[in-house]
Design an enzyme around this catalytic site. Structure first.
Site, mmCIF file in Angstrom:
data_model
loop_
_atom_site.group_PDB
_atom_site.id
_atom_site.type_symbol
_atom_site.label_atom_id
_atom_site.label_comp_id
_atom_site.label_asym_id
_atom_site.label_seq_id
_atom_site.Cartn_x
_atom_site.Cartn_y
_atom_site.Cartn_z
ATOM 1 N N ASP A 87 0.882 -1.169 0.000
ATOM 2 C CA ASP A 87 0.000 0.000 0.000
ATOM 3 C C ASP A 87 0.915 1.213 0.000
ATOM 4 O O ASP A 87 1.640 1.448 0.966
ATOM 5 C CB ASP A 87 -0.880 -0.052 1.259
ATOM 6 N N GLN A 140 2.965 4.198 2.907
ATOM 7 C CA GLN A 140 2.769 3.671 4.265
ATOM 8 C C GLN A 140 3.387 2.295 4.514
ATOM 9 O O GLN A 140 3.781 1.988 5.623
ATOM 10 C CB GLN A 140 1.280 3.654 4.644
ATOM 11 N N GLY A 184 18.325 -5.791 -0.408
ATOM 12 C CA GLY A 184 18.291 -6.852 -1.410
ATOM 13 C C GLY A 184 17.107 -7.787 -1.294
ATOM 14 O O GLY A 184 16.934 -8.676 -2.115
ATOM 15 N N LYS A 218 -7.929 -5.215 3.537
ATOM 16 C CA LYS A 218 -8.564 -5.020 4.846
ATOM 17 C C LYS A 218 -8.695 -6.336 5.617
ATOM 18 O O LYS A 218 -9.672 -6.573 6.311
ATOM 19 C CB LYS A 218 -9.941 -4.355 4.708
ATOM 20 N N TYR A 243 0.750 0.455 14.634
ATOM 21 C CA TYR A 243 -0.339 0.105 13.732
ATOM 22 C C TYR A 243 -0.192 0.781 12.379
ATOM 23 O O TYR A 243 -0.184 1.996 12.284
ATOM 24 C CB TYR A 243 -1.704 0.463 14.341
ATOM 25 N N LYS A 278 -3.831 -3.723 8.480
ATOM 26 C CA LYS A 278 -3.646 -5.166 8.379
ATOM 27 C C LYS A 278 -2.774 -5.457 7.161
ATOM 28 O O LYS A 278 -2.439 -4.564 6.391
ATOM 29 C CB LYS A 278 -5.002 -5.863 8.268
ATOM 30 N N ASP A 305 -3.245 -7.361 4.428
ATOM 31 C CA ASP A 305 -3.832 -7.365 3.099
ATOM 32 C C ASP A 305 -3.096 -8.352 2.190
ATOM 33 O O ASP A 305 -2.367 -7.957 1.274
ATOM 34 C CB ASP A 305 -3.843 -5.937 2.529
ATOM 35 N N GLN A 317 -5.881 -27.454 -11.554
ATOM 36 C CA GLN A 317 -6.094 -28.469 -12.607
ATOM 37 C C GLN A 317 -5.015 -29.566 -12.580
ATOM 38 O O GLN A 317 -3.970 -29.409 -11.956
ATOM 39 C CB GLN A 317 -6.141 -27.824 -14.010
ATOM 40 N N ARG A 335 -10.008 0.006 10.726
ATOM 41 C CA ARG A 335 -8.892 0.125 11.656
ATOM 42 C C ARG A 335 -8.273 -1.225 12.007
ATOM 43 O O ARG A 335 -7.658 -1.380 13.069
ATOM 44 C CB ARG A 335 -9.327 0.874 12.925
ATOM 45 N N TYR A 367 -1.911 -3.515 18.080
ATOM 46 C CA TYR A 367 -1.231 -2.381 17.476
ATOM 47 C C TYR A 367 -2.187 -1.258 17.091
ATOM 48 O O TYR A 367 -1.868 -0.417 16.286
ATOM 49 C CB TYR A 367 -0.386 -2.841 16.283
HETATM 50 C C1 F6R Z 1 -7.625 -0.659 7.810
HETATM 51 C C2 F6R Z 1 -7.359 0.693 7.352
HETATM 52 C C3 F6R Z 1 -8.350 1.760 7.633
HETATM 53 C C4 F6R Z 1 -7.780 2.775 8.612
HETATM 54 C C5 F6R Z 1 -8.800 3.880 8.960
HETATM 55 C C6 F6R Z 1 -8.194 4.973 9.841
HETATM 56 O O1 F6R Z 1 -6.558 -1.502 7.534
HETATM 57 O O2 F6R Z 1 -6.347 0.970 6.770
HETATM 58 O O3 F6R Z 1 -9.560 1.231 8.089
HETATM 59 O O4 F6R Z 1 -7.354 2.152 9.774
HETATM 60 O O5 F6R Z 1 -9.286 4.481 7.787
HETATM 61 O O6 F6R Z 1 -7.096 5.488 9.173
HETATM 62 P P1 F6R Z 1 -6.187 6.666 9.725
HETATM 63 O O7 F6R Z 1 -5.767 6.266 11.112
HETATM 64 O O8 F6R Z 1 -5.054 6.733 8.764
HETATM 65 O O9 F6R Z 1 -7.041 7.900 9.722
HETATM 66 MG MG MG Z 2 -4.050 1.883 3.371
HETATM 67 MG MG MG Z 3 -4.903 -2.230 2.178
#
Ligand code: F6R
Ligand code: MG
Ligand code: MG
Length: 364
Positions: free
Chosen positions: A13, A95, A104, A133, A228, A231, A233, A241, A265, A347
């Site tokens: 991401d 991020q 490497g 997510k 944090y 997740k 993802d 096959q 979140r 987290y």
């Molecule tokens: C879940 C995710 C979103 C963010 C949420 C708050 O993996 O990325 O649900 O956790 O949108 O985001 P922030 O803290 O960046 O405002």
């Molecule tokens: Mg994201």
């Molecule tokens: Mg994602």
């Protein structure tokens, strides 16, 4: 002649539009162009897509797994892509790129990796799954269904090539340990672990002869970052096959939506919704968590396809059910079981809140 090909998905991401939804066309185009340039050189072929806010670089080559050149190409593509994302003011730009010191290999640096080196069959078929997510252990249930449940995979009963079963490599994602199970012999022991999705994730599945059948990305981005950052993802590659479950058997577990951890979140239980590529834009409560499945043919590393599997109207009812399951969960607001137990949210900001209240507890 035996052709050995490596299929790599490296995903990250690096920023998305208006929240955690989808990358911009400009950043996607940049990533595509960067990989296309390497076709006929470092890469045999490539396909760039995304699921939600995660960009997925699918590459075929002859360098094997964990190859420095391939990981560098992905890292540099993401790094430069993140710069573009920053210029556009995309949300969470860069991020998942947690370090500046690339050594490497992108393992442990934030991106997720699913790679397999295979000896191509005359008509090699595989399916690339990509989810947003949620976390890698969300694949535990469907992988069990594909490779060990005869109520899902008719071939386990009917096809002599599948009848002997498969091997599952399970990782303890917090304890850095692994264990291998044979199925059907040890199916109950396997289930005893993989049902605990906060601890155990299936990393790969093998035929009893040792050939790879499936591999998932199990990198824990939060454990790597120590804070944090969403997740993981995950992405996953599954061969199908002749000697493996049929494509239809590989994708059928997703026709029965099930609850997984992730969503808003990274702290909520919600349904995994199978969608076509164009619909992989999680928005409702930052979700519901989504998964796409792309079926490819492979010949000497060259890709044909994909077929956008979950765009099939055959999955319409799964989407309807997933929406209904989402409604049930959303009624609970900040209560479990919609909210995940504390251990699974370590987290998020919750530990901070609990710490703040610690002194105010009185003995009863
Ligand atoms: C879940 C995710 C979103 C963010 C949420 C708050 O993996 O990325 O649900 O956790 O949108 O985001 P922030 O803290 O960046 O405002
Ligand atoms: Mg994201
Ligand atoms: Mg994602």
């Amino acid at each position: 002649m035996n052709v050995r090909t490596t299929i790599s998905i490296i995903k990250a991401d690096i920023g998305s539009i208006g929240g955690h939804t989808k990358p911009s066309d400009e950043v996607m185009e940049y990533c595509k162009k960067n990989l296309e340039q390497e076709k006929g050189k470092l890469l045999i072929d490539c396909y760039v897509t995304r699921c939600g806010d995660d960009i997925e670089l699918l590459m075929t080559h002859e360098k094997g797994v964990d190859a420095k050149e391939i990981h560098s190409l992905a890292w540099n593509t993401f790094k430069a892509g993140a710069e573009k994302a920053k210029e556009q003011g995309l949300y969470g730009a860069g991020q998942d790129l947690l370090s500046d010191a690339f050594s490497g290999n992108v393992r442990g640096m934030g991106p997720g990796i699913a790679e397999m080196e295979i000896e191509e069959r005359p008509a090699e078929a595989f399916i690339a799954f990509m989810a947003d997510k949620t976390e890698a252990s969300a694949f535990n249930l469907p992988l069990y269904e594909m490779f060990a449940n005869p109520f899902n995979t008719a071939g386990l009963v009917l096809d002599p090539k599948l009848h002997e079963g498969f091997k599952f490599e399970v990782h303890d994602v917090k304890g850095s340990r692994r264990i291998i199970f044979d199925t059907p012999e040890e199916a109950y022991d396997l289930l005893a672990l993989i049902g605990l999705t906060d601890i155990y994730a299936i990393k790969s599945v093998y035929k009893k002869s040792g050939e790879i059948a499936a591999v998932a990305s199990t990198e824990k981005v939060n454990l790597i970052a120590g804070r944090y950052v969403g997740k993981d993802d995950p992405a996953m590659l599954v061969r199908s096959q002749s000697g493996y479950p049929a494509t239809g058997e590989v994708v059928d577990p997703f026709a029965r939506p099930f609850y997984i951890a992730g969503w808003m979140r990274g702290s909520h239980r919600g349904p995994m919704m199978p969608v076509g590529e164009k619909d992989a834009n999680p928005t409702r409560f930052d979700g519901p968590p989504r998964i796409i499945a792309l079926a490819f043919s492979l010949k000497e590393g060259r890709l044909t396809g994909p077929v956008d599997v979950f765009a099939d109207p055959g999955f319409d009812d799964a989407r309807r059910q997933a929406n209904e399951m989402a409604n049930y969960m959303r009624r609970h607001g900040p209560f479990q079981p919609h909210l995940l137990p504390p251990g699974e949210m370590e987290y998020t900001t919750l530990p901070g809140v609990l710490k703040k209240l610690e002194d105010r507890f009185e003995k009863i």
